[in-house]
Design an enzyme around this catalytic site. Structure first.
Site, PDB file in Angstrom:
ATOM      1  N   GLU A   1       7.529  -9.396   4.471  1.00 52.90           N
ATOM      2  CA  GLU A   1       6.955  -8.380   3.568  1.00 52.90           C
ATOM      3  C   GLU A   1       6.824  -8.969   2.169  1.00 52.90           C
ATOM      4  O   GLU A   1       7.778  -9.571   1.661  1.00 52.90           O
ATOM      5  CB  GLU A   1       7.866  -7.148   3.555  1.00 52.90           C
ATOM      6  CG  GLU A   1       7.403  -6.058   2.592  1.00 52.90           C
ATOM      7  CD  GLU A   1       8.283  -4.798   2.672  1.00 52.90           C
ATOM      8  OE1 GLU A   1       9.102  -4.691   3.626  1.00 52.90           O
ATOM      9  OE2 GLU A   1       8.136  -3.937   1.797  1.00 52.90           O
TER      10      GLU A   1
ATOM     11  N   ASN B   1       1.656  -7.160   3.113  1.00 53.91           N
ATOM     12  CA  ASN B   1       1.855  -6.352   1.908  1.00 53.91           C
ATOM     13  C   ASN B   1       1.354  -4.955   2.262  1.00 53.91           C
ATOM     14  O   ASN B   1       0.154  -4.722   2.336  1.00 53.91           O
ATOM     15  CB  ASN B   1       1.094  -6.925   0.710  1.00 53.91           C
ATOM     16  CG  ASN B   1       1.403  -6.132  -0.564  1.00 53.91           C
ATOM     17  OD1 ASN B   1       1.893  -4.993  -0.515  1.00 53.91           O
ATOM     18  ND2 ASN B   1       1.104  -6.720  -1.710  1.00 53.91           N
TER      19      ASN B   1
ATOM     20  N   HIS C   1       5.472  -8.192  -1.893  1.00 50.84           N
ATOM     21  CA  HIS C   1       4.933  -7.336  -2.952  1.00 50.84           C
ATOM     22  C   HIS C   1       4.680  -8.202  -4.171  1.00 50.84           C
ATOM     23  O   HIS C   1       5.543  -9.003  -4.562  1.00 50.84           O
ATOM     24  CB  HIS C   1       5.908  -6.218  -3.314  1.00 50.84           C
ATOM     25  CG  HIS C   1       6.153  -5.285  -2.172  1.00 50.84           C
ATOM     26  ND1 HIS C   1       5.238  -4.314  -1.817  1.00 50.84           N
ATOM     27  CD2 HIS C   1       7.164  -5.214  -1.286  1.00 50.84           C
ATOM     28  CE1 HIS C   1       5.708  -3.665  -0.761  1.00 50.84           C
ATOM     29  NE2 HIS C   1       6.862  -4.201  -0.409  1.00 50.84           N
TER      30      HIS C   1
ATOM     31  N   ALA D   1       1.450   0.952  -0.942  1.00 44.50           N
ATOM     32  CA  ALA D   1       2.270   2.166  -1.026  1.00 44.50           C
ATOM     33  C   ALA D   1       2.730   2.659   0.341  1.00 44.50           C
ATOM     34  O   ALA D   1       3.600   3.537   0.407  1.00 44.50           O
ATOM     35  CB  ALA D   1       1.496   3.257  -1.758  1.00 44.50           C
TER      36      ALA D   1
ATOM     37  N   PRO E   1      -3.396  -0.489   1.480  1.00 43.71           N
ATOM     38  CA  PRO E   1      -4.254   0.262   0.581  1.00 43.71           C
ATOM     39  C   PRO E   1      -4.281  -0.264  -0.851  1.00 43.71           C
ATOM     40  O   PRO E   1      -3.242  -0.639  -1.403  1.00 43.71           O
ATOM     41  CB  PRO E   1      -3.656   1.679   0.598  1.00 43.71           C
ATOM     42  CG  PRO E   1      -2.634   1.712   1.649  1.00 43.71           C
ATOM     43  CD  PRO E   1      -2.419   0.336   2.180  1.00 43.71           C
ATOM     44  N   ASN E   2      -5.474  -0.279  -1.401  1.00 39.24           N
ATOM     45  CA  ASN E   2      -5.729  -0.641  -2.806  1.00 39.24           C
ATOM     46  C   ASN E   2      -5.553  -2.117  -3.123  1.00 39.24           C
ATOM     47  O   ASN E   2      -5.634  -2.518  -4.280  1.00 39.24           O
ATOM     48  CB  ASN E   2      -4.841   0.204  -3.753  1.00 39.24           C
ATOM     49  CG  ASN E   2      -5.171   1.681  -3.656  1.00 39.24           C
ATOM     50  OD1 ASN E   2      -6.320   2.075  -3.835  1.00 39.24           O
ATOM     51  ND2 ASN E   2      -4.193   2.499  -3.325  1.00 39.24           N
TER      52      ASN E   2
ATOM     53  N   ARG F   1      -7.578  -4.341 -10.284  1.00 39.15           N
ATOM     54  CA  ARG F   1      -6.588  -3.257 -10.207  1.00 39.15           C
ATOM     55  C   ARG F   1      -5.413  -3.538 -11.145  1.00 39.15           C
ATOM     56  O   ARG F   1      -4.656  -4.502 -10.927  1.00 39.15           O
ATOM     57  CB  ARG F   1      -6.074  -3.141  -8.773  1.00 39.15           C
ATOM     58  CG  ARG F   1      -5.009  -2.083  -8.616  1.00 39.15           C
ATOM     59  CD  ARG F   1      -4.354  -2.105  -7.259  1.00 39.15           C
ATOM     60  NE  ARG F   1      -3.345  -1.082  -7.169  1.00 39.15           N
ATOM     61  CZ  ARG F   1      -2.446  -0.989  -6.196  1.00 39.15           C
ATOM     62  NH1 ARG F   1      -2.469  -1.869  -5.206  1.00 39.15           N
ATOM     63  NH2 ARG F   1      -1.566  -0.031  -6.191  1.00 39.15           N
TER      64      ARG F   1
ATOM     65  N   ARG G   1      10.284  -0.922 -11.071  1.00 40.66           N
ATOM     66  CA  ARG G   1       9.248   0.076 -11.342  1.00 40.66           C
ATOM     67  C   ARG G   1       9.772   1.485 -11.022  1.00 40.66           C
ATOM     68  O   ARG G   1      10.970   1.703 -10.983  1.00 40.66           O
ATOM     69  CB  ARG G   1       7.980  -0.287 -10.556  1.00 40.66           C
ATOM     70  CG  ARG G   1       7.444  -1.675 -10.926  1.00 40.66           C
ATOM     71  CD  ARG G   1       6.195  -2.013 -10.150  1.00 40.66           C
ATOM     72  NE  ARG G   1       5.109  -1.107 -10.491  1.00 40.66           N
ATOM     73  CZ  ARG G   1       3.990  -0.993  -9.761  1.00 40.66           C
ATOM     74  NH1 ARG G   1       3.830  -1.723  -8.674  1.00 40.66           N
ATOM     75  NH2 ARG G   1       3.049  -0.152 -10.129  1.00 40.66           N
TER      76      ARG G   1
ATOM     77  N   TYR H   1      -0.613  -6.362 -11.483  1.00 37.11           N
ATOM     78  CA  TYR H   1      -0.873  -7.137 -10.271  1.00 37.11           C
ATOM     79  C   TYR H   1      -1.547  -8.487 -10.526  1.00 37.11           C
ATOM     80  O   TYR H   1      -1.776  -9.244  -9.581  1.00 37.11           O
ATOM     81  CB  TYR H   1      -1.723  -6.296  -9.302  1.00 37.11           C
ATOM     82  CG  TYR H   1      -1.005  -5.028  -8.879  1.00 37.11           C
ATOM     83  CD1 TYR H   1       0.164  -5.083  -8.126  1.00 37.11           C
ATOM     84  CD2 TYR H   1      -1.478  -3.767  -9.259  1.00 37.11           C
ATOM     85  CE1 TYR H   1       0.841  -3.932  -7.751  1.00 37.11           C
ATOM     86  CE2 TYR H   1      -0.812  -2.604  -8.889  1.00 37.11           C
ATOM     87  CZ  TYR H   1       0.341  -2.697  -8.143  1.00 37.11           C
ATOM     88  OH  TYR H   1       1.023  -1.558  -7.774  1.00 37.11           O
TER      89      TYR H   1
HETATM   90  C1  DQA Z   1       2.611  -3.384  -4.108  1.00 29.64           C
HETATM   91  C2  DQA Z   1       3.678  -2.438  -4.679  1.00 29.64           C
HETATM   92  C3  DQA Z   1       3.483  -1.027  -4.171  1.00 29.64           C
HETATM   93  O1  DQA Z   1       4.467  -0.155  -4.715  1.00 29.64           O
HETATM   94  C4  DQA Z   1       2.113  -0.527  -4.569  1.00 29.64           C
HETATM   95  O2  DQA Z   1       1.893   0.772  -4.035  1.00 29.64           O
HETATM   96  C5  DQA Z   1       1.018  -1.449  -4.161  1.00 29.64           C
HETATM   97  C6  DQA Z   1       1.222  -2.874  -4.407  1.00 29.64           C
HETATM   98  C7  DQA Z   1       2.744  -4.791  -4.701  1.00 29.64           C
HETATM   99  O3  DQA Z   1       2.159  -5.713  -4.132  1.00 29.64           O
HETATM  100  O4  DQA Z   1       3.372  -4.972  -5.743  1.00 29.64           O
HETATM  101  O5  DQA Z   1      -0.030  -1.035  -3.707  1.00 29.64           O
HETATM  102  O6  DQA Z   1       2.788  -3.484  -2.709  1.00 29.64           O
END
Ligand code: DQA
Length: 144
Positions: free
Chosen positions: A97, A73, A99, A76, A10-11, A18, A106, A23
């Site tokens: 995984e 990735n 991020h 959240a 998501p996102n 974003r 954070r 990011y």
């Molecule tokens: C993320 C970190 C997560 O906590 C966040 O919700 C994201 C992006 C990252 O790539 O840093 O959506 O996965």
């Protein structure tokens, strides 16, 4: 079997727009291209999937058991994506995984990942480079 699964949750489809201070400014297309470059000489093609909903991510995993490995990735969904976790438990290949941000630097709620215990490895905080490094790690780990 010559495809690498690149799964973004998501996102992450709006990367570039974003919270760029967190990011960065690379778009998801930039990242997908970079991963493709990393694995091209292995003859692997990248299957890039991004969804905002957990169910669709699970469907993508179930439909790609025949990939060589995966970079994930979860966004959240790292925090409470139990169904995603169960889908990855049944994914038969190595996966990493990633991020973009250093989640441990954070908010507290980002400090636990329900999927990390199943991953071959975890990379966080290196921005888009993290995806490239994950691709390189899978190249090393997966033999022909
Ligand atoms: C993320 C970190 C997560 O906590 C966040 O919700 C994201 C992006 C990252 O790539 O840093 O959506 O996965």
């Amino acid at each position: 079997m010559n495809e690498l699964l690149l799964l973004n949750g998501p996102n992450l489809g709006i990367l570039g727009k974003r919270e760029p201070e967190v990011y960065g400014t690379d778009t998801l297309a930039d990242i997908e291209r970079a991963v493709g470059e990393e694995v091209a000489d292995r003859g692997w093609r990248v299957v890039a999937v991004q969804h905002d909903s957990e169910g669709e991510l699970i469907g993508a995993i179930q439909n790609h058991y025949d990939t060589v490995g995966a970079i994930v990735n979860p966004g959240a969904l790292m925090i409470a994506g139990w169904s995603l976790r169960d889908a990855l438990a049944n994914y038969p290949r190595p996966w990493i995984e990633v991020h973009l941000s250093n989640v441990w630097a954070r908010e507290q709620f980002r400090h636990e990942s329900v999927i990390a215990p199943l991953a071959s490895g975890v990379i966080a905080g290196l921005g888009p480079l993290g995806y490239r490094l994950a691709a390189r790690a899978l190249r090393e780990r997966i033999s022909d």
